[in-house]
Design a protein around this motif. Structure first.
Motif, PDB file in Angstrom:
ATOM      1  N   ASP A  81       2.747  -4.797   3.269  1.00  0.00           N
ATOM      2  CA  ASP A  81       1.739  -5.201   4.240  1.00  0.00           C
ATOM      3  C   ASP A  81       1.866  -6.718   4.425  1.00  0.00           C
ATOM      4  O   ASP A  81       1.783  -7.449   3.443  1.00  0.00           O
ATOM      5  CB  ASP A  81       0.362  -4.845   3.649  1.00  0.00           C
ATOM      6  N   SER A  86      -4.389  -2.687   0.380  1.00  0.00           N
ATOM      7  CA  SER A  86      -3.054  -3.100  -0.045  1.00  0.00           C
ATOM      8  C   SER A  86      -3.296  -4.102  -1.165  1.00  0.00           C
ATOM      9  O   SER A  86      -4.203  -4.923  -1.087  1.00  0.00           O
ATOM     10  CB  SER A  86      -2.249  -3.688   1.112  1.00  0.00           C
ATOM     11  N   PHE A 135       0.862  -1.179   0.000  1.00  0.00           N
ATOM     12  CA  PHE A 135       0.000   0.000   0.000  1.00  0.00           C
ATOM     13  C   PHE A 135       0.897   1.226   0.000  1.00  0.00           C
ATOM     14  O   PHE A 135       2.116   1.124   0.146  1.00  0.00           O
ATOM     15  CB  PHE A 135      -1.012  -0.005   1.161  1.00  0.00           C
TER      16      PHE A 135
END
Length: 166
Positions: A96, A43, A27
């Motif tokens: 992430d 994300s 992200f």
């Protein structure tokens, strides 16, 4: 009286990021100096070489006199006292961790910058432009391209007029 930021898409070059198996979802965070950070709500899976992932995320930062004096004063300082470290919007590409590995931390993998001062000097907003994303571990290495729009010229002109009047 506002700055509009759009995070459109991200593509990666052949780099340590592209080949790192632990990096799967990405992200993007955008930060104006130390005021606020906004991040893309999703994300997305890391793109393969030659591919782009599309965020199509848009955000507005208000810099009106009535409610956002501190941000406005910051913009004044950008125009009056240039300092390369503070006069840019900073975009951070963040890894992430996958759902099944939530014990892993989010990790900053790259940074990209848009100079507000440069927008004012050139009298031109940045519209759907690719900017370089630099590796967080080696700021001379470009790991990708982030396509962004930053519409700030109108707000900067307004602040500039106010500086002249003061």
């Amino acid at each position: 009286e506002k700055i509009r930021i759009e995070i459109i898409s991200l593509g990666l070059t052949e780099s340590r990021i592209a080949s790192d198996e632990t990096i799967q979802q990405l992200f993007v965070e955008c930060r104006l100096y130390n005021f606020l950070a906004e991040e893309t709500p999703l994300s997305l899976p890391k793109p393969t070489s030659g591919q782009r992932i599309h965020y199509n995320y848009s955000n507005v930062i208000h810099v009106d006199k009535a409610n956002n004096r501190a941000r406005r004063d910051y913009l004044k300082s950008v125009l009056q006292k240039p300092d390369l470290h503070t006069d840019s919007l900073r975009f951070t590409v963040v890894s992430d961790p996958p759902e099944d590995e939530q014990d892993l931390e989010c990790e900053d993998i790259g940074f990209a910058y848009v100079s507000l001062r440069e927008i004012f000097q050139k009298q031109r907003d940045i519209i759907e432009q690719d900017i370089d994303v630099f590796d967080s571990q080696d700021d001379s290495a470009v790991i990708g391209k982030l396509k962004v729009t930053v519409e700030a010229l109108h707000a900067l002109r307004s602040v500039y007029e106010e500086c002249r009047d003061d």
